[in-house]
Design a protein around this motif. Structure first.
Motif, PDB file in Angstrom:
ATOM      1  N   GLY A 197     -43.154 -41.593  14.806  1.00 43.32           N
ATOM      2  CA  GLY A 197     -42.368 -42.106  15.913  1.00 43.32           C
ATOM      3  C   GLY A 197     -41.006 -42.647  15.541  1.00 43.32           C
ATOM      4  N   ARG A 198     -40.654 -42.647  14.270  1.00 44.48           N
ATOM      5  CA  ARG A 198     -39.359 -43.148  13.823  1.00 44.48           C
ATOM      6  C   ARG A 198     -38.457 -41.973  13.461  1.00 44.48           C
ATOM      7  NH1 ARG A 198     -40.511 -47.676   9.403  1.00 44.48           N
ATOM      8  NH2 ARG A 198     -38.240 -47.845   9.586  1.00 44.48           N
ATOM      9  N   THR A 199     -37.263 -41.961  14.027  1.00 39.56           N
ATOM     10  CA  THR A 199     -36.337 -40.850  13.814  1.00 39.56           C
ATOM     11  C   THR A 199     -35.308 -41.221  12.755  1.00 39.56           C
ATOM     12  OG1 THR A 199     -34.897 -41.620  15.596  1.00 39.56           O
ATOM     13  CG2 THR A 199     -36.620 -40.017  16.165  1.00 39.56           C
ATOM     14  N   ALA A 200     -34.794 -40.200  12.094  1.00 40.49           N
ATOM     15  CA  ALA A 200     -33.768 -40.395  11.076  1.00 40.49           C
ATOM     16  C   ALA A 200     -32.447 -40.768  11.736  1.00 40.49           C
ATOM     17  CB  ALA A 200     -33.603 -39.138  10.246  1.00 40.49           C
ATOM     18  N   THR A 201     -31.719 -41.669  11.124  1.00 33.55           N
ATOM     19  CA  THR A 201     -30.448 -42.137  11.672  1.00 33.55           C
ATOM     20  C   THR A 201     -29.257 -41.383  11.107  1.00 33.55           C
ATOM     21  OG1 THR A 201     -30.233 -43.836   9.954  1.00 33.55           O
ATOM     22  CG2 THR A 201     -31.408 -44.432  11.981  1.00 33.55           C
ATOM     23  N   LYS A 202     -29.486 -40.546  10.072  1.00 31.68           N
ATOM     24  CA  LYS A 202     -28.374 -39.845   9.420  1.00 31.68           C
ATOM     25  C   LYS A 202     -28.895 -38.596   8.722  1.00 31.68           C
ATOM     26  CE  LYS A 202     -29.090 -42.791   5.384  1.00 31.68           C
ATOM     27  NZ  LYS A 202     -28.486 -43.752   4.427  1.00 31.68           N
ATOM     28  N   ASN A 203     -27.950 -37.741   8.340  1.00 31.92           N
ATOM     29  CA  ASN A 203     -28.273 -36.572   7.524  1.00 31.92           C
ATOM     30  C   ASN A 203     -28.141 -36.938   6.056  1.00 31.92           C
ATOM     31  OD1 ASN A 203     -28.712 -34.807   9.684  1.00 31.92           O
ATOM     32  ND2 ASN A 203     -26.539 -34.287   9.824  1.00 31.92           N
ATOM     33  N   SER A 204     -29.194 -36.739   5.296  1.00 30.23           N
ATOM     34  CA  SER A 204     -29.124 -36.988   3.864  1.00 30.23           C
ATOM     35  C   SER A 204     -28.734 -35.710   3.139  1.00 30.23           C
ATOM     36  CB  SER A 204     -30.469 -37.497   3.338  1.00 30.23           C
ATOM     37  OG  SER A 204     -31.502 -36.567   3.611  1.00 30.23           O
ATOM     38  N   SER A 205     -28.112 -35.848   1.987  1.00 30.31           N
ATOM     39  CA  SER A 205     -27.675 -34.694   1.201  1.00 30.31           C
ATOM     40  C   SER A 205     -27.792 -35.025  -0.277  1.00 30.31           C
ATOM     41  CB  SER A 205     -26.238 -34.304   1.547  1.00 30.31           C
ATOM     42  OG  SER A 205     -25.358 -35.386   1.309  1.00 30.31           O
ATOM     43  N   GLU A 206     -27.791 -33.999  -1.095  1.00 31.04           N
ATOM     44  CA  GLU A 206     -28.003 -34.196  -2.525  1.00 31.04           C
ATOM     45  C   GLU A 206     -27.278 -33.138  -3.331  1.00 31.04           C
ATOM     46  OE1 GLU A 206     -32.210 -31.880  -3.197  1.00 31.04           O
ATOM     47  OE2 GLU A 206     -32.210 -33.676  -1.918  1.00 31.04           O
ATOM     48  N   LEU A 207     -26.975 -33.475  -4.574  1.00 30.90           N
ATOM     49  CA  LEU A 207     -26.501 -32.520  -5.564  1.00 30.90           C
ATOM     50  C   LEU A 207     -27.696 -32.065  -6.391  1.00 30.90           C
ATOM     51  CD1 LEU A 207     -23.199 -34.203  -6.818  1.00 30.90           C
ATOM     52  CD2 LEU A 207     -23.441 -32.317  -5.172  1.00 30.90           C
ATOM     53  N   GLN A 208     -27.817 -30.765  -6.596  1.00 35.24           N
ATOM     54  CA  GLN A 208     -28.917 -30.205  -7.370  1.00 35.24           C
ATOM     55  C   GLN A 208     -28.376 -29.609  -8.665  1.00 35.24           C
ATOM     56  OE1 GLN A 208     -30.384 -27.359  -4.490  1.00 35.24           O
ATOM     57  NE2 GLN A 208     -31.774 -28.856  -3.580  1.00 35.24           N
ATOM     58  N   PHE A 209     -29.137 -29.723  -9.743  1.00 36.48           N
ATOM     59  CA  PHE A 209     -28.675 -29.187 -11.026  1.00 36.48           C
ATOM     60  C   PHE A 209     -29.869 -28.675 -11.820  1.00 36.48           C
ATOM     61  CE2 PHE A 209     -29.321 -33.753 -11.356  1.00 36.48           C
ATOM     62  CZ  PHE A 209     -30.150 -33.869 -12.456  1.00 36.48           C
ATOM     63  N   GLY A 210     -29.597 -27.730 -12.712  1.00 41.66           N
ATOM     64  CA  GLY A 210     -30.647 -27.170 -13.543  1.00 41.66           C
ATOM     65  C   GLY A 210     -30.074 -26.482 -14.768  1.00 41.66           C
ATOM     66  N   LEU A 211     -30.831 -26.495 -15.846  1.00 46.12           N
ATOM     67  CA  LEU A 211     -30.473 -25.809 -17.081  1.00 46.12           C
ATOM     68  C   LEU A 211     -31.718 -25.138 -17.629  1.00 46.12           C
ATOM     69  CD1 LEU A 211     -28.521 -25.199 -19.467  1.00 46.12           C
ATOM     70  CD2 LEU A 211     -29.309 -27.354 -20.491  1.00 46.12           C
ATOM     71  N   GLY A 212     -31.621 -23.850 -17.951  1.00 43.93           N
ATOM     72  CA  GLY A 212     -32.753 -23.120 -18.491  1.00 43.93           C
ATOM     73  C   GLY A 212     -32.387 -22.381 -19.765  1.00 43.93           C
ATOM     74  N   LEU A 213     -33.256 -22.462 -20.785  1.00 45.00           N
ATOM     75  CA  LEU A 213     -33.069 -21.782 -22.065  1.00 45.00           C
ATOM     76  C   LEU A 213     -34.249 -20.847 -22.292  1.00 45.00           C
ATOM     77  CD1 LEU A 213     -32.049 -24.884 -24.216  1.00 45.00           C
ATOM     78  CD2 LEU A 213     -30.541 -23.346 -22.944  1.00 45.00           C
ATOM     79  N   VAL A 214     -33.976 -19.629 -22.752  1.00 45.31           N
ATOM     80  CA  VAL A 214     -35.033 -18.631 -22.938  1.00 45.31           C
ATOM     81  C   VAL A 214     -34.888 -18.004 -24.324  1.00 45.31           C
ATOM     82  CG1 VAL A 214     -36.107 -16.528 -22.066  1.00 45.31           C
ATOM     83  CG2 VAL A 214     -34.982 -18.109 -20.473  1.00 45.31           C
ATOM     84  N   TYR A 215     -36.000 -17.983 -25.078  1.00 44.59           N
ATOM     85  CA  TYR A 215     -36.062 -17.257 -26.342  1.00 44.59           C
ATOM     86  C   TYR A 215     -37.141 -16.179 -26.203  1.00 44.59           C
ATOM     87  CZ  TYR A 215     -36.410 -16.129 -31.275  1.00 44.59           C
ATOM     88  OH  TYR A 215     -36.415 -15.459 -32.464  1.00 44.59           O
ATOM     89  N   PRO A 216     -36.746 -14.916 -25.987  1.00 46.66           N
ATOM     90  CA  PRO A 216     -37.729 -13.865 -25.717  1.00 46.66           C
ATOM     91  C   PRO A 216     -38.231 -13.178 -26.986  1.00 46.66           C
ATOM     92  CG  PRO A 216     -35.525 -13.019 -25.342  1.00 46.66           C
ATOM     93  CD  PRO A 216     -35.367 -14.460 -25.791  1.00 46.66           C
ATOM     94  N   THR A 217     -39.474 -12.707 -26.910  1.00 43.90           N
ATOM     95  CA  THR A 217     -40.045 -11.804 -27.906  1.00 43.90           C
ATOM     96  C   THR A 217     -40.616 -10.600 -27.161  1.00 43.90           C
ATOM     97  OG1 THR A 217     -42.237 -12.846 -27.855  1.00 43.90           O
ATOM     98  CG2 THR A 217     -40.608 -13.777 -29.377  1.00 43.90           C
ATOM     99  N   ALA A 218     -41.267  -9.701 -27.887  1.00 44.25           N
ATOM    100  CA  ALA A 218     -41.770  -8.484 -27.255  1.00 44.25           C
ATOM    101  C   ALA A 218     -42.788  -8.768 -26.157  1.00 44.25           C
ATOM    102  CB  ALA A 218     -42.379  -7.562 -28.313  1.00 44.25           C
ATOM    103  N   MET A 219     -43.678  -9.744 -26.364  1.00 40.23           N
ATOM    104  CA  MET A 219     -44.744 -10.015 -25.411  1.00 40.23           C
ATOM    105  C   MET A 219     -44.620 -11.364 -24.721  1.00 40.23           C
ATOM    106  SD  MET A 219     -46.695  -7.366 -25.267  1.00 40.23           S
ATOM    107  CE  MET A 219     -48.165  -8.007 -24.481  1.00 40.23           C
ATOM    108  N   PHE A 220     -43.839 -12.296 -25.273  1.00 42.44           N
ATOM    109  CA  PHE A 220     -43.743 -13.648 -24.716  1.00 42.44           C
ATOM    110  C   PHE A 220     -42.284 -14.072 -24.600  1.00 42.44           C
ATOM    111  CE2 PHE A 220     -47.899 -13.504 -26.776  1.00 42.44           C
ATOM    112  CZ  PHE A 220     -48.725 -14.060 -25.809  1.00 42.44           C
ATOM    113  N   ASP A 221     -41.997 -14.861 -23.567  1.00 36.60           N
ATOM    114  CA  ASP A 221     -40.722 -15.574 -23.442  1.00 36.60           C
ATOM    115  C   ASP A 221     -41.015 -17.065 -23.562  1.00 36.60           C
ATOM    116  OD1 ASP A 221     -39.468 -13.197 -23.004  1.00 36.60           O
ATOM    117  OD2 ASP A 221     -39.170 -13.480 -20.846  1.00 36.60           O
ATOM    118  N   PHE A 222     -40.360 -17.736 -24.509  1.00 32.29           N
ATOM    119  CA  PHE A 222     -40.508 -19.185 -24.672  1.00 32.29           C
ATOM    120  C   PHE A 222     -39.322 -19.850 -23.979  1.00 32.29           C
ATOM    121  CE2 PHE A 222     -42.624 -17.086 -28.191  1.00 32.29           C
ATOM    122  CZ  PHE A 222     -43.879 -17.689 -28.169  1.00 32.29           C
ATOM    123  N   ARG A 223     -39.622 -20.755 -23.030  1.00 26.79           N
ATOM    124  CA  ARG A 223     -38.576 -21.262 -22.146  1.00 26.79           C
ATOM    125  C   ARG A 223     -38.616 -22.789 -22.054  1.00 26.79           C
ATOM    126  NH1 ARG A 223     -39.787 -17.744 -16.842  1.00 26.79           N
ATOM    127  NH2 ARG A 223     -41.689 -18.981 -16.966  1.00 26.79           N
TER     128      ARG A 223
END
Length: 375
Positions: free
Chosen positions: A198-224
């Motif tokens: 029954g309680r409504t939001a009084t404003k629009n919320s917003s955010e900054l999103q971030f990500g970093l991914g590292l991958v070391y691949p082999t023939a059968m597996f990727d280590f991430r």
């Protein structure tokens, strides 16, 4: 037929237990800057869950015959990604099932996620790729603003972002070390919408999103290894459960038994603080049972299936290496041919230069002869 039967079996299982995957070419949380080739169709799923057995630590009256409570969070999704062109793909991910130990027990069905990705823009001799993304979340589920997980308002949410990828080997990008950086902005768009009983939001919320991914691949597996999180630029109202910034680190492994099938296994580990800024919510279970505001850990188990184009029977390791060798030979042969053409052009320029110098000498000799005759 065997492949088709396996696809159907996996879909029936994975749509019961999974959380929204990124789709396209991605890690568990991090998007790469490359897109699918035209006509490529894949199904992405992943299981994601958290659970904890906790004792009552509240100051109020302890429930009758209470011993312990097992709290959990689990969700189920299937995402489809299709390559529209070589630089543009489309992902739709309906949330099939979600259970966050809420009063209604579960969302069935849940929200719908849509991602439009323009990418595979190569530069710096194809060692780097860039991409831009547009994301939408359609609040079709029954319950939103649930504990333990990232905030969802139930409104029509949207965001924009970019991805930058580095590949150590530009000729065989998936066979060498690669790294991916994501950044984006997200609007929960909840102003005027009911977000808590029954309680409504009084404003629009917003955010900054971030990500970093590292991958070391082999023939059968990727280590991430991944790091991802958010930082609110406009914090939600106080009755929102997940109104704090968060950050997770995710080590994972991808197993690639078949050219058209891969499996993911990883765990999210929260590295941000467990500060709880929610207020004005009566009978908060986190206060009575000493529960975290965000999950301290989450198990990730995923499946990725290539539906189109159909792939032939899996080749042996020797055959794969032979094919890759021929591809590289052809590529270097093209480089040699281009270099030979460049050398031919240089030889022609050198010849023209010699002819010009010879003509200049002849002109100088004629000039001297004319001067002598004039004297």
């Amino acid at each position: 037929m065997k492949k088709l039967n396996l696809v159907i079996l996996v879909l029936l299982y994975s749509t019961v237990f999974s959380q929204t995957p990124n789709g396209s070419r991605s890690l568990i949380h991090t998007q790469t800057a490359r897109t699918f080739d035209k006509g490529r169709l894949e199904v992405h799923t992943n299981m994601n869950f958290f659970t904890r057995v906790t004792e009552f630590v509240g100051t109020g009256t302890k429930p009758t015959d209470f011993s312990a409570v097992n709290y959990w969070m689990v969700a189920g999704n299937a995402a489809l990604t299709y390559g529209i062109t070589d630089n543009f793909d489309f992902t739709i991910a309906p949330r099939i099932y979600q259970d966050t130990h809420s009063g209604n027990e579960y969302n069935l069905p849940g929200d719908i996620f849509v991602t439009l990705k323009a990418g595979s823009f190569a530069f710096a001799k194809r060692k780097f790729y860039g991409a831009v993304l547009t994301n939408f979340r359609i609040g079709s589920g029954e319950v939103h603003n649930y504990p333990f997980a990232e905030y969802c308002s139930g409104a029509f949410e949207y965001g924009f972002g970019g991805a930058l990828s580095f590949y150590a080997d530009p000729y065989l990008p998936d066979r060498a070390f690669n790294a991916h950086l994501n950044a984006g902005w997200w609007n929960h768009n909840e102003a005027g919408k009911e977000v808590y009983e029954g309680r409504t939001a009084t404003k629009n919320s917003s955010e900054l999103q971030f990500g970093l991914g590292l991958v070391y691949p082999t023939a059968m597996f990727d280590f991430r290894l991944e790091v991802n999180g958010i930082n609110y630029t406009n914090q939600p109202d106080t009755m929102v459960y997940s109104r704090e910034n968060w950050m997770y680190v995710t080590p994972s492994i991808r197993y690639k038994p078949l050219p058209w099938l891969s499996l993911d296994l990883g765990v999210d580990i929260r590295i941000s603080s467990d500060t709880d800024e929610t207020s004005g919510v009566p009978n908060k279970s986190s206060e009575d049972f000493n529960l975290p505001n965000y999950c301290p850990w989450k198990v990730q188990m995923g499946l990725n299936l290539t539906i189109l184009p159909f792939t032939p029977t899996r080749k042996s390791a020797a055959e794969v290496e032979k094919d890759e060798f021929h591809k590289r030979v052809e590529f270097f042969q093209q480089i040699v041919e281009e270099r030979e053409r460049s050398e031919d052009v240089q030889e022609e320029l050198d010849r023209l230069k010699d002819e010009r110098e010879s003509a200049e000498r002849e002109l100088e000799e004629l000039k001297q002869i004319l001067q002598e005759e004039g004297n």
